[in-house]
Each structure stands twice: as C-alpha cells, then as structure tokens.
Design a protein around this motif. Structure first.
Motif, PDB file in Angstrom:
ATOM      1  N   PRO A 162       0.830  -1.212   0.000  1.00 19.91           N
ATOM      2  CA  PRO A 162       0.000   0.000   0.000  1.00 19.91           C
ATOM      3  C   PRO A 162       0.863   1.261   0.000  1.00 19.91           C
ATOM      4  O   PRO A 162       1.928   1.287   0.617  1.00 19.91           O
ATOM      5  N   GLY A 163       0.378   2.279  -0.682  1.00 20.24           N
ATOM      6  CA  GLY A 163       1.078   3.557  -0.698  1.00 20.24           C
ATOM      7  C   GLY A 163       2.103   3.706  -1.804  1.00 20.24           C
ATOM      8  O   GLY A 163       2.889   4.642  -1.797  1.00 20.24           O
ATOM      9  N   LEU A 164       2.087   2.802  -2.779  1.00 22.82           N
ATOM     10  CA  LEU A 164       3.013   2.923  -3.903  1.00 22.82           C
ATOM     11  C   LEU A 164       2.665   4.128  -4.764  1.00 22.82           C
ATOM     12  O   LEU A 164       1.502   4.494  -4.893  1.00 22.82           O
ATOM     13  N   THR A 210      -3.530   9.400  -1.839  1.00 20.71           N
ATOM     14  CA  THR A 210      -3.166  10.320  -0.771  1.00 20.71           C
ATOM     15  C   THR A 210      -1.817  10.922  -1.134  1.00 20.71           C
ATOM     16  O   THR A 210      -0.972  10.228  -1.720  1.00 20.71           O
ATOM     17  N   PRO A 211      -1.617  12.201  -0.830  1.00 21.29           N
ATOM     18  CA  PRO A 211      -0.310  12.784  -1.119  1.00 21.29           C
ATOM     19  C   PRO A 211       0.765  12.206  -0.199  1.00 21.29           C
ATOM     20  O   PRO A 211       0.486  11.850   0.948  1.00 21.29           O
ATOM     21  N   HIS A 212       1.960  12.087  -0.718  1.00 20.42           N
ATOM     22  CA  HIS A 212       3.099  11.609   0.070  1.00 20.42           C
ATOM     23  C   HIS A 212       3.328  12.591   1.222  1.00 20.42           C
ATOM     24  O   HIS A 212       3.246  13.800   1.025  1.00 20.42           O
ATOM     25  N   GLN A 232       2.033  11.013  -5.583  1.00 21.80           N
ATOM     26  CA  GLN A 232       0.731  10.474  -5.194  1.00 21.80           C
ATOM     27  C   GLN A 232       0.897   9.019  -4.784  1.00 21.80           C
ATOM     28  O   GLN A 232       1.504   8.234  -5.496  1.00 21.80           O
ATOM     29  N   GLN A 233       0.371   8.685  -3.624  1.00 26.25           N
ATOM     30  CA  GLN A 233       0.417   7.309  -3.139  1.00 26.25           C
ATOM     31  C   GLN A 233      -0.963   6.691  -3.301  1.00 26.25           C
ATOM     32  O   GLN A 233      -1.973   7.339  -3.017  1.00 26.25           O
ATOM     33  N   TRP A 234      -0.986   5.428  -3.734  1.00 27.65           N
ATOM     34  CA  TRP A 234      -2.246   4.754  -4.037  1.00 27.65           C
ATOM     35  C   TRP A 234      -2.464   3.594  -3.092  1.00 27.65           C
ATOM     36  O   TRP A 234      -1.535   2.849  -2.786  1.00 27.65           O
ATOM     37  N   THR A 235      -3.697   3.429  -2.649  1.00 27.74           N
ATOM     38  CA  THR A 235      -4.072   2.296  -1.800  1.00 27.74           C
ATOM     39  C   THR A 235      -5.436   1.771  -2.243  1.00 27.74           C
ATOM     40  O   THR A 235      -6.224   2.496  -2.860  1.00 27.74           O
ATOM     41  N   LEU A 236      -5.692   0.531  -1.909  1.00 28.12           N
ATOM     42  CA  LEU A 236      -6.995  -0.067  -2.211  1.00 28.12           C
ATOM     43  C   LEU A 236      -8.055   0.505  -1.280  1.00 28.12           C
ATOM     44  O   LEU A 236      -7.793   0.753  -0.106  1.00 28.12           O
ATOM     45  N   THR A 237      -9.237   0.670  -1.796  1.00 31.63           N
ATOM     46  CA  THR A 237     -10.405   0.998  -0.983  1.00 31.63           C
ATOM     47  C   THR A 237     -11.063  -0.327  -0.583  1.00 31.63           C
ATOM     48  O   THR A 237     -10.693  -1.383  -1.128  1.00 31.63           O
ATOM     49  N   PRO A 238     -12.029  -0.302   0.304  1.00 37.26           N
ATOM     50  CA  PRO A 238     -12.762  -1.549   0.602  1.00 37.26           C
ATOM     51  C   PRO A 238     -13.362  -2.163  -0.672  1.00 37.26           C
ATOM     52  O   PRO A 238     -13.343  -3.389  -0.854  1.00 37.26           O
TER      53      PRO A 238
END
Length: 170
Positions: A78-80, A112-114, A121-127
């Motif tokens: 997460p956060g890549l 989300t911003p770093h 920009q950091q990307w994560t999965l949502t539910p």
C-alpha cells in the motif's frame, strides 16, 4: 554507373512454392514451439497463454490482467506511487496512469499525497478494491492450481527458484 543485373537484385531467400499448399504453422508444443524451442520463446509463449486465460477468467468482473496486477501490488504494498506500480507490474508509466485513473474513477483505489514529497501520489486499495481483488484472486488461484497440476512441492519450489533467478540474474 553500372546497373545491377537481375541475378544480383533477386532475393536470396527461398520462396514457398505456390503449388505446395499452405505453410503449416505449428501449434503450441510442436516444433520450435515445443521442447526443442528456445527457452526465452517458450517463457513468452507460456506467459501469453496464461495472460489470455486470465483475461478470459476475469472478463465478467470487468478486470484486465494489467488491472489485476496493479490491484495485487497495491494490496501487497500500500502507498506505492504510479512509477513504483509501473516498475512492479512491468507496465509503462502511461499504461499505469490510465489504469490508476480508471480504478480510482471506479472507487477501487484512492490517492493520498506523500507526507514528505507532496507531488508524489500514493495509491491504496479501498474496501471496494479489496472486495474486487478478492473476487479476482479466487479465480486466478484456480488458474494457478491448474499451472501447478502434476507438480510436487519440491518441483514447484525448484521452478519458482529458477524463475526468480532468471529475473534477478538477467
């Protein structure tokens, strides 16, 4: 200036005789597409077969193989950033940009911003993304089982080491 003779300009490549019928294109497993083929070609052929089967398996979920790869990597790490995702999935940054926009639009991932480097920009999965990945993963696990069918644990581990070694040594 001298002119080339017809003999000099004719191709040296032998041509297929028109009366010999169509050329036989070997199926997977035949000729150079079989055990006597080049390893690199055989790896690519196997990858193409797995990717096609995966695409067909995920079609009704409206997920492509590259999207599945992106979801998988974001779940694992997460956060890549988009650039990190591109490196991990062997996709171009442009392709990952399109995939990320589509997954974000569909609510599967969020940005989300770093915390230090605001432009990253950091990307994560949502539910929703986690649920989608779970459905995809169930299907892909069936494909993985099919790939490993007939292999004992020791052989599968050796193949995994061999494939990993290729990636790290080359």
């Amino acid at each position: 200036m001298s002119r080339k003779t017809a003999a000099v300009t004719r191709s040296k490549i032998p041509h297929h005789a028109p009366d010999a019928g169509p050329v036989h294109v070997p199926a997977a497993g035949e000729g150079k597409r079989g055990e006597q083929g080049y390893l690199g070609y055989l790896l690519r052929q196997a990858h193409a077969a797995v990717r096609l089967k995966m695409e067909r398996t995920l079609t009704d979920l409206a997920v492509t193989s590259p999207q599945f790869a992106v979801l998988t990597m974001l779940n694992a790490y997460p956060g890549l950033s988009g650039a990190d995702v591109a490196r991990l999935t062997f996709l171009t940054p442009q392709t990952v940009g399109v995939i990320i926009r589509n997954l974000a639009r569909d609510g599967a991932i969020t940005m989300t911003p770093h915390p230090v480097h605001g432009r990253i920009q950091q990307w994560t999965l949502t539910p929703r993304g986690a649920t989608l990945l779970k459905a995809c993963r169930q299907r892909v696990l069936e494909l993985e089982k099919r790939l490993a069918r007939g292999l004992d644990d020791k052989t599968e581990a050796a193949i995994r080491r061999w494939l990993t070694g290729i990636a790290t040594e080359l």
